[in-house]
Design an enzyme around this catalytic site. Structure first.
Site, PDB file in Angstrom:
ATOM      1  N   GLU A  54      -6.767  -7.660  -0.111  1.00 13.47           N
ATOM      2  CA  GLU A  54      -7.147  -7.659   1.302  1.00 13.47           C
ATOM      3  C   GLU A  54      -8.607  -7.272   1.376  1.00 13.47           C
ATOM      4  OE1 GLU A  54      -4.847  -5.288   4.038  1.00 13.47           O
ATOM      5  OE2 GLU A  54      -2.961  -5.876   3.095  1.00 13.47           O
ATOM      6  N   GLU A  70       0.831  -1.213   0.000  1.00 17.33           N
ATOM      7  CA  GLU A  70       0.000   0.000   0.000  1.00 17.33           C
ATOM      8  C   GLU A  70       0.862   1.258   0.000  1.00 17.33           C
ATOM      9  OE1 GLU A  70      -2.756  -0.207   3.283  1.00 17.33           O
ATOM     10  OE2 GLU A  70      -4.136  -1.442   2.128  1.00 17.33           O
TER      11      GLU A  70
END
Ligand code: GLA
Length: 741
Positions: free
Chosen positions: A213, A136
């Protein structure tokens, strides 16, 4: 199925993998936690609970693929997001950037990971099908060169055969997207799935889609409400993805426990994470199937091409432990190690210590009236004593930096006992030094009202590392404390308890203050009376039939010397909640005489929107006035909010606080005003159901700023519930006026 090997005792790895398999999963997704493998610079450990190779092979034994996410940064509510603390010994290090020292250490680590795992790629007879590059990065920065360099290191480590991917959010994945990597999205239960992939599909119409995720639940922070997420919404999201041929990894399928000192902390602000990483996941902390598990399994069973799912493995046995007491104590102040003298304040890292506590001691000049002690900043929980008497505490979560001291005798001994909690694991604040990070000052006021501030110097520093050996080697004395309420004695408490089987239990620490627990040398994690977590998970595999040793380091001291083991955890007993809301009862905002700098309306729907101000406006306090919602939702919500500066760049939100919120939904956690700048798109500010419009949220920017535009993200969920339509913005140098209702 995301599971984390250090959050599960090795003895239970196989059970958890089988639980995932029986749930209907075909792959296990793991992070590699750099800092647990290289606790000392250059010393790598891939044995025992760190044996990632054995873990992957166990998954293979059960016909599971593995997706590897080797960092270097992993986030994961893990100490410093997986980065080793010793990087901070280079004080000016630029973490997750092309700092030469940082990059060299990353490279060496990735090569070690390669030695363990590269030959387990599926092309070479193993089961690894994908490898992630960084994590991320879009929510940290924009630096394609850095991400490219990490990618190259992952390749150099030998991961050349399987797809490499990078995960981000729909809102920011383009910032660092590399041409030769697969792009995946992360988002949580309830999100609008088509929206999440819309932009990606435009850019790469033929790419396979994956939610890398999908958040099944959420993590818990000390002093905040326990988190849960709806099972139905989770199952619906996963089913929608299956029907649309979108791959996913369920984060977490089994969260487990952040044992030892490995739990991290969130920012902005400082919000340390609990030891339990139950996550409200389908498989709970102790590895048991929850109702969520069964609901998901029933759905997944329809997607097996007719093959039945394996049977659910039996749950591990649990047991109660009858009430017992700690029989010995070694008070901290009677057991000080040799001090190190330092004129100036230094951080914990400068004393070459990574985790634990430290005591800063100096002497004071005599005063005949009260004085003011200012510590900038104590990381993370400081207790102040004068001549051995407890004066007060400074809790970093609450931004406490100042204490009033009584008048003192000449030469009085000032002790500041500072306990470090987990390092911040998210956002720019991961560079999180421990101990006292800058200075300690004393302000005295003379009879004529004149105040003098002096910096305190000449410290004796005592170090308390978080190790079992350090904890054990104390001068223990029989404890006179019984199970009756008592005065608090910070100390090491030792005892034994007896069990007749090696079954799991949950130790109840309700009457204890704050610290760490060791059972048979295994550190179970941190406890803190404020909750919401009140029990610590004790895996049965770490117990012995018969007598078991337990040591509790309680930096505050217990209120009652007693312990008991339950068959079930207590994860939702919040005591002394942080002032969760941002409005004093009976008060209300007055906008009389204020003129808006902007009156505008947002469009309907999900996704970021930007609105320019008329020119540049200046001020420290920004009031958002919500006049109407898009739909007739019974509440208003904002997921994220930015302000742009004179150059059109996003202002740093580190110094932001909330001055006022007219209404905040207290029935759930993560609905307070400060959630609009917590960098988490899946948490949001929400007003209470039915609270009347208009709504007001006031941000204190920390200092005067020039503002040219705002950016607003409504809730991520389908239809953007609670989205704002008409609104006004007010900006002032001074706090807004709050009056009695
Ligand atoms: C992000 C990170 C994960 C974890 C989750 C929240 O998606 O990539 O490591 O921190 O947030 O649990």
């Amino acid at each position: 199925a995301e599971v984390h090997y250090p959050r599960i005792p090795r003895e239970y790895w196989e059970h958890r993998i089988e639980m995932c398999k029986a749930l209907g999963m075909n792959s296990i997704c793991i992070y590699i936690f750099w800092n647990i493998h290289e606790q000392q610079e250059g010393v790598y450990d891939f044995t025992g609970n760190n044996d990632i190779r054995a873990f992957c092979k166990l998954a293979q034994k059960h016909g599971m693929y593995v997706i590897v996410r080797p960092g270097p940064y992993v986030c994961a509510e893990w100490e410093m997001g997986g980065l080793p603390w010793w990087l901070l010994k280079k004080k000016d290090i630029r973490l997750r950037e092309q700092d030469p020292y940082f990059m060299e250490r990353v490279r060496l680590f990735e090569l070690e990971v390669g030695k363990q795992l590269a030959d387990l790629q599926i092309t070479r007879g193993g089961n690894i099908i994908m490898v992630q590059v960084e994590n991320e990065y879009g929510s940290y920065g924009q630096d394609k060169e850095y991400v490219s360099a990490v990618r190259d290191m992952v390749r150099e480590a030998g991961f050349t055969d399987v797809p490499l991917f990078q995960c981000d959010w729909a809102s920011n994945f383009e910032l660092n997207a590399l041409d030769d990597l697969v792009w995946t999205m992360n988002f949580g239960t309830g999100a609008n799935i088509d929206n999440q992939f819309r932009r990606l599909k435009e850019l790469r119409p033929n790419t396979p889609l994956m939610c890398s995720e999908f958040w099944s639940g959420w993590f818990d922070n000390w002093g905040r409400q326990h988190e849960t997420r709806d099972a139905k919404d989770m199952v619906a999201g996963l089913q929608e993805m299956l029907d649309k041929n979108i791959s996913f990894s369920l984060y977490m399928t089994h969260g487990g426990t952040s044992f030892g000192h490995w739990s991290g902390a969130n920012s902005p602000g400082f919000s340390p994470d609990c030891s339990s990483y139950d996550y409200d996941a389908p498989i709970n902390e102790a590895g048991q199937a929850t109702p969520k598990y069964h609901e998901l399994r029933n759905m997944l069973a329809q997607y097996t091409d007719g093959k039945p799912l394996p049977e659910i493995p039996a749950a591990m046995p649990v047991q109660t432990v009858a009430e017992f007491q700690m029989t010995e104590v070694a008070p901290i102040f009677d057991n000080l190690p040799e001090p190190i003298h330092s004129e100036e304040i230094k951080t914990m890292e400068e004393f070459d210590q990574g985790w634990g506590s430290m005591l800063y001691r100096t002497t004071l000049k005599g005063t005949d009236s009260q004085s003011r002690l200012t510590i900038t900043d104590a990381h993370d929980y400081a207790q102040v004593f004068i001549d051995g008497k407890y004066i007060g505490k400074m809790d970093r979560r609450l931004g406490e930096k100042v204490l009033t001291l009584p008048s003192v005798r000449e030469g009085a001994v000032l002790d500041i006992l500072v306990e470090a909690m987990g390092r911040i694991n998210f956002g720019r604040a991961i560079k999180d030094f421990k101990g006292i990070t800058d200075r300690v000052e004393l302000t005295t006021v003379a009879a004529n009202g004149e105040s003098t501030t002096t910096e305190l110097k000449g410290w004796d520093v005592y170090l308390f590392p978080n190790t079992y050996e350090f904890t054990l080697n104390k001068n223990y004395q029989p404890s006179t404390l019984n199970s009756q309420p008592s005065t608090l004695v910070p100390g090491y408490y030792k005892g034994t308890f007896t069990v007749d089987k090696k079954a799991d239990t949950f130790l109840d620490l309700t009457t204890w203050g704050k610290g760490l627990v060791y059972v048979n040398g295994h550190c179970l994690g941190r406890f803190w009376e404020i909750g919401p977590q009140q029990t610590l998970y004790v895996p049965g595999c770490w117990l012995k039939k018969g007598e078991n040793e337990i040591i509790i380091l309680d930096i505050k001291g217990p209120q009652q010397n007693k312990l008991v083991g339950h068959e079930k955890p207590i994860l939702d007993a919040l005591r002394n909640p942080v002032p969760a809301t941002h409005r004093e009862p009976g008060t209300v905002l007055s906008l009389e005489g204020e003129k808006p700098v902007l009156t505008a309306r947002f469009k309907a729907g999900n996704g970021w929107q930007e609105q320019k101000f008329n020119g540049t406006v200046e001020g420290q306090y920004v009031c958002i006035e919500v006049i109407s919602n898009q739909k007739d939702d019974a509440y208003t919500a904002i997921a994220e909010w930015y302000l742009l500066d004179a150059e059109g760049n996003r202002l740093s939100r580190e110094p932001w606080t909330i001055q006022y919120a007219d209404s905040e939904d207290k029935s759930r956690s993560n609905r307070t005003g400060d959630r609009i700048y917590d960098l988490q798109e899946s948490t949001y500010w929400a007003t209470a159901q039915g609270a009347e419009l208009p709504h007001h949220l006031i941000i204190n920017l920390g200092s005067k700023q020039q503002l040219t535009a705002l950016q607003y993200l409504p809730r991520m969920e389908e239809g953007a519930p609670g989205a704002i339509k008409e609104y006004r913005i007010y900006v002032k140098d001074e706090p807004f006026t709050i009056v009695k209702e």
